[in-house]
Design a protein around this motif. Structure first.
Motif, PDB file in Angstrom:
ATOM      1  N   GLN A   1       0.798  -1.226   0.000  1.00  0.00           N
ATOM      2  CA  GLN A   1       0.000   0.000   0.000  1.00  0.00           C
ATOM      3  C   GLN A   1       0.830   1.275   0.000  1.00  0.00           C
ATOM      4  N   PRO A   2       1.918   1.383   0.824  1.00  0.00           N
ATOM      5  CA  PRO A   2       2.711   2.621   0.778  1.00  0.00           C
ATOM      6  C   PRO A   2       3.354   2.839  -0.589  1.00  0.00           C
ATOM      7  N   MET A   3       3.722   1.735  -1.272  1.00  0.00           N
ATOM      8  CA  MET A   3       4.326   1.883  -2.597  1.00  0.00           C
ATOM      9  C   MET A   3       3.309   2.422  -3.612  1.00  0.00           C
ATOM     10  N   ILE A   4       2.001   1.937  -3.499  1.00  0.00           N
ATOM     11  CA  ILE A   4       0.937   2.422  -4.378  1.00  0.00           C
ATOM     12  C   ILE A   4       0.672   3.901  -4.089  1.00  0.00           C
ATOM     13  N   GLU A   5       0.633   4.211  -2.811  1.00  0.00           N
ATOM     14  CA  GLU A   5       0.392   5.602  -2.413  1.00  0.00           C
ATOM     15  C   GLU A   5       1.478   6.519  -2.955  1.00  0.00           C
ATOM     16  N   ASN A   6       2.711   6.065  -2.896  1.00  0.00           N
ATOM     17  CA  ASN A   6       3.846   6.853  -3.401  1.00  0.00           C
ATOM     18  C   ASN A   6       3.739   7.033  -4.919  1.00  0.00           C
TER      19      ASN A   6
ATOM     20  N   ILE B   1      19.305   7.755   1.015  1.00  0.00           N
ATOM     21  CA  ILE B   1      18.514   7.534   2.239  1.00  0.00           C
ATOM     22  C   ILE B   1      18.371   6.042   2.516  1.00  0.00           C
ATOM     23  N   LEU B   2      18.055   5.277   1.450  1.00  0.00           N
ATOM     24  CA  LEU B   2      17.876   3.837   1.629  1.00  0.00           C
ATOM     25  C   LEU B   2      19.195   3.148   2.008  1.00  0.00           C
ATOM     26  N   ALA B   3      20.314   3.610   1.445  1.00  0.00           N
ATOM     27  CA  ALA B   3      21.614   2.981   1.725  1.00  0.00           C
ATOM     28  C   ALA B   3      22.069   3.256   3.152  1.00  0.00           C
ATOM     29  N   LYS B   4      21.857   4.495   3.637  1.00  0.00           N
ATOM     30  CA  LYS B   4      22.343   4.867   4.964  1.00  0.00           C
ATOM     31  C   LYS B   4      21.370   4.484   6.067  1.00  0.00           C
ATOM     32  N   GLY B   5      20.100   4.303   5.724  1.00  0.00           N
ATOM     33  CA  GLY B   5      19.116   3.943   6.751  1.00  0.00           C
ATOM     34  C   GLY B   5      18.758   5.094   7.655  1.00  0.00           C
ATOM     35  N   ILE B   6      18.998   6.314   7.211  1.00  0.00           N
ATOM     36  CA  ILE B   6      18.669   7.513   8.000  1.00  0.00           C
ATOM     37  C   ILE B   6      17.843   8.436   7.110  1.00  0.00           C
ATOM     38  N   ASN B   7      16.697   8.913   7.628  1.00  0.00           N
ATOM     39  CA  ASN B   7      15.804   9.731   6.800  1.00  0.00           C
ATOM     40  C   ASN B   7      15.413  11.018   7.528  1.00  0.00           C
TER      41      ASN B   7
ATOM     42  N   SER C   1      14.110  13.433   5.313  1.00  0.00           N
ATOM     43  CA  SER C   1      13.424  14.056   4.181  1.00  0.00           C
ATOM     44  C   SER C   1      11.914  13.806   4.275  1.00  0.00           C
ATOM     45  N   ILE C   2      11.192  14.213   3.216  1.00  0.00           N
ATOM     46  CA  ILE C   2       9.738  14.032   3.172  1.00  0.00           C
ATOM     47  C   ILE C   2       9.352  12.676   2.579  1.00  0.00           C
ATOM     48  N   HIS C   3      10.328  11.892   2.161  1.00  0.00           N
ATOM     49  CA  HIS C   3      10.055  10.600   1.522  1.00  0.00           C
ATOM     50  C   HIS C   3       9.873   9.548   2.597  1.00  0.00           C
ATOM     51  N   MET C   4       8.680   9.444   3.159  1.00  0.00           N
ATOM     52  CA  MET C   4       8.444   8.570   4.295  1.00  0.00           C
ATOM     53  C   MET C   4       8.022   7.162   3.891  1.00  0.00           C
ATOM     54  N   GLY C   5       7.193   7.036   2.848  1.00  0.00           N
ATOM     55  CA  GLY C   5       6.644   5.732   2.498  1.00  0.00           C
ATOM     56  C   GLY C   5       7.707   4.714   2.151  1.00  0.00           C
ATOM     57  N   LEU C   6       8.548   5.049   1.181  1.00  0.00           N
ATOM     58  CA  LEU C   6       9.628   4.133   0.779  1.00  0.00           C
ATOM     59  C   LEU C   6      10.536   3.808   1.955  1.00  0.00           C
ATOM     60  N   TYR C   7      10.929   4.834   2.704  1.00  0.00           N
ATOM     61  CA  TYR C   7      11.866   4.626   3.807  1.00  0.00           C
ATOM     62  C   TYR C   7      11.260   3.723   4.871  1.00  0.00           C
TER      63      TYR C   7
ATOM     64  N   GLU D   1      12.926  10.169 -15.623  1.00  0.00           N
ATOM     65  CA  GLU D   1      12.000  11.298 -15.718  1.00  0.00           C
ATOM     66  C   GLU D   1      11.103  11.138 -16.950  1.00  0.00           C
ATOM     67  N   ASN D   2       9.767  11.298 -16.710  1.00  0.00           N
ATOM     68  CA  ASN D   2       8.724  11.174 -17.752  1.00  0.00           C
ATOM     69  C   ASN D   2       8.596   9.745 -18.284  1.00  0.00           C
ATOM     70  N   GLN D   3       9.257   8.774 -17.616  1.00  0.00           N
ATOM     71  CA  GLN D   3       9.150   7.375 -18.057  1.00  0.00           C
ATOM     72  C   GLN D   3       8.500   6.504 -16.984  1.00  0.00           C
ATOM     73  N   GLY D   4       8.563   6.904 -15.740  1.00  0.00           N
ATOM     74  CA  GLY D   4       7.961   6.120 -14.677  1.00  0.00           C
ATOM     75  C   GLY D   4       8.968   5.672 -13.631  1.00  0.00           C
ATOM     76  N   THR D   5       8.466   4.923 -12.660  1.00  0.00           N
ATOM     77  CA  THR D   5       9.278   4.497 -11.521  1.00  0.00           C
ATOM     78  C   THR D   5       9.035   3.009 -11.266  1.00  0.00           C
ATOM     79  N   VAL D   6      10.106   2.332 -10.875  1.00  0.00           N
ATOM     80  CA  VAL D   6      10.020   0.903 -10.530  1.00  0.00           C
ATOM     81  C   VAL D   6      10.599   0.720  -9.133  1.00  0.00           C
ATOM     82  N   VAL D   7       9.787   0.110  -8.246  1.00  0.00           N
ATOM     83  CA  VAL D   7      10.240  -0.190  -6.890  1.00  0.00           C
ATOM     84  C   VAL D   7      10.233  -1.699  -6.715  1.00  0.00           C
ATOM     85  N   LYS D   8      11.433  -2.244  -6.299  1.00  0.00           N
ATOM     86  CA  LYS D   8      11.548  -3.681  -6.050  1.00  0.00           C
ATOM     87  C   LYS D   8      11.786  -3.903  -4.558  1.00  0.00           C
TER      88      LYS D   8
END
Length: 568
Positions: A461-466, A513-519, A521-527, A549-556
């Motif tokens: 759900q957080p990924m869909i919301e993002n 942010i994902l590599a360091k594990g410290i957030n 920023s405003i990017h809460m869902g992914l983190y 940019e203008n092509q989309g995003t992929v989250v695995k």
């Protein structure tokens, strides 16, 4: 990087061996070198002193006779005796008094120019004056050739097999030789002067190397000369399978040479013998010291070996090893402190485990509870307007919202099957579909076997919301795809969209942010999802993102593929 450490026992053994052997070997070798240096210096000093003494004595004696010959060659009484053909009793007395007072006795002769003895201390005429033919060679020839000089010559007697030193001079009147004066010093009388030292041989030669006197016949060759190996040498000389120390000194302006020769073969033999014994002694000492050092080091460091084994066990995670040391020294204090430290560490580990578990659980609960309030606000607003326009759909929206809220705030569960999580996510998609209408489309493509895998709740759900939040930024329609399957025995959940995407800077910020594990920023869902997955399953699991940019995003999202949530 592996490091190789030396053993303290080996260090002790090496130190003991080195510091025990080096002083002993140094002192032994120094004593050896010093002793033989002193002995060599003593030999050379004694030899040189003896050489100087013999040379001084020989020069003194020969000088006395040289002076006497000079006096005789110009004596009026001697000239008168030559003219008359007979010597007076007083003249004989004068000669005998001189010889008797000299340190070395000598026979004296005065010959006329026909070699008739005018004055003689012996009835045996020297061979060099027994024939008038002698005037053509030998010592008499030399006297005639140098009438103003005293001639020194070695003479051999074929009848007596004795050698003599003849000191003579021609007697000249009006530049004519009228006779000859000579003193013959016998070799045995000269030898008696310097034959008191049996350890050193003495040789006196003339300027041509012919031996006048000697104390060791081995030093004289068959020509009556001193052995050529000593003739022009000083210092250590090897000859006749032996070593000798030779001192040489000239006297009387080079007319005579004095050699003193000391055999030092015994010295070299003793040096070799002592040297061999010292080598054997050093070898035995080295072996004894090494064995003693090894035994001492082994006994003194056995406690250290026990300590090393204990530390290695602790390094490998075994905190049950205890040291039993009863040495009544610092090692026992260390062992007792070590045992106490292990007990304290075990206690602290248990306490920290409990605290870490509580901390992780608290953080997971806190991350799970971070439901986006904007979604709730937007949904309520949508319900308020739809109550008037589409009351039937409002009931469906409220049911979906309530199930979604109940699911998100349920603190009794942290993990759920992927099927259940996607079902709850469909409630979210249903609400968003009412909001965006035909501008929002989605597809779900999940491997059947993946539905049964255990995943954290609120995973998709957080990924869909993002995707909805950022995908609609510059587009009027958005397509979201939910996929799940297995890659190399791992469960991989992929949420992709064809929305606006991200610029390089934003993407780099998210990855950092994902590599360091410290957030911050405003990017809460992914983190939040990434952090929960890491806390629950380990560092090898988590979220990966790619975007253009203008092509989309992929989250695995990479997760364990088995039930029970074991680490990836």
């Amino acid at each position: 990087m592996n490091k190789t450490y030396g053993r303290y026992r080996d260090d002790i053994r090496k130190t003991f061996t080195v510091y025990a052997l080096i002083p002993v070997i140094f002192i032994t070798l120094s004593s050896y070198v010093l002793s033989f240096s002193i002995l060599y210096n003593t030999i050379s000093t004694r030899n040189s002193a003896l050489n100087s003494n013999v040379a001084e004595a020989a020069e003194s004696i020969v000088s006395i006779y040289i002076n006497k010959v000079n006096d005789v060659s110009s004596s009026e009484s001697v000239l008168s005796a030559l003219k008359s053909g007979a010597a007076s009793t007083e003249l004989y007395g004068d000669f005998y008094d001189f010889v008797n007072q000299s340190p070395t006795k000598a026979n004296f002769f005065v010959f006329d120019n026909d070699l008739h003895p005018v004055i003689a201390s012996s009835t045996r005429i020297p061979e060099y004056a027994q024939s008038r033919d002698a005037l053509g060679w030998g010592v008499l020839r030399r006297m005639m050739d140098s009438p103003d000089q005293v001639v020194l010559a070695r003479q051999n007697s074929s009848s007596t097999f004795r050698s003599t030193l003849t000191i003579g001079k021609a007697i000249v009147i009006n530049e004519s030789v009228i006779g000859f004066a000579a003193f013959d010093l016998e070799e045995k009388d000269l030898i008696s002067m310097f034959s008191q030292n049996f350890s050193t041989s003495t040789v006196i030669t003339d300027s041509f190397g012919y031996v006048i006197a000697y104390t060791n016949e081995l030093l004289v060759d068959r020509f009556g000369k001193i052995d050529e190996e000593f003739r022009d040498e000083s210092g250590v000389v090897k000859s006749m399978n032996d070593s000798h120390y030779v001192a040489k000194k000239e006297i009387l302006g080079g007319e005579l040479y004095v050699y003193t020769i000391t055999s030092i073969g015994f010295f070299n033999s003793i040096r070799m013998l002592v040297g061999g014994l010292l080598v054997l002694l050093c070898a035995m000492l080295t072996l004894t010291t090494y064995l003693s050092a090894r035994k001492i080091a082994s006994s003194k460091t056995r406690v250290i070996d026990d300590m090393i084994r204990a530390v290695e066990n602790v390094k490998n995670g075994n905190l049950q090893t205890r040291l039993e040391v009863n040495t009544n020294n610092e090692f026992q204090v260390f062992a007792e402190s070590y045992n106490q430290m292990l007990s304290d560490i075990e206690h602290l580990i248990e306490v920290n485990k409990e605290k870490a578990l509580q901390t992780v659980l608290a953080e997971i609960k806190q991350l799970e509870s971070q439901f986006n309030p904007h979604f709730l606000f937007n949904t309520l607003e949508m319900i308020r307007y739809m109550v008037k326009t589409d009351p039937d759909s409002v009931n469906q929206i409220i049911v979906g919202l309530s199930e979604l809220l109940r699911y998100s705030i349920n603190n009794n569960i942290s993990e759920i099957s992927l099927r259940e999580d996607i079902d709850y996510t469909q409630n979210y998609l249903l609400i968003q579909k009412y909001r965006f209408g035909k501008n929002l489309n989605y597809s779900i493509d999940v491997d059947e076997a993946a539905y049964d895998c255990i995943v954290p709740k609120l995973l998709v759900q957080p990924m869909i919301e993002n995707a909805i939040k950022y995908g609609f930024a510059a587009k009027s329609a958005l397509m979201i795809r939910i996929q799940a399957g297995f890659v190399e025995d791992k469960l991989v959940v992929v949420i992709s969209d064809d929305g606006r995407g991200m610029g390089p800077e934003v993407l780099a910020e998210l990855k950092d942010i994902l590599a360091k594990g410290i957030n911050h920023s405003i990017h809460m869902g992914l983190y939040n999802v990434h952090r929960r997955v890491r806390l629950m399953y380990g560092e090898a699991c988590g979220v990966e993102i790619s975007s253009e940019e203008n092509q989309g995003t992929v989250v695995k999202i990479r997760l364990p593929s088995n039930r029970g949530g074991s680490p990836c």
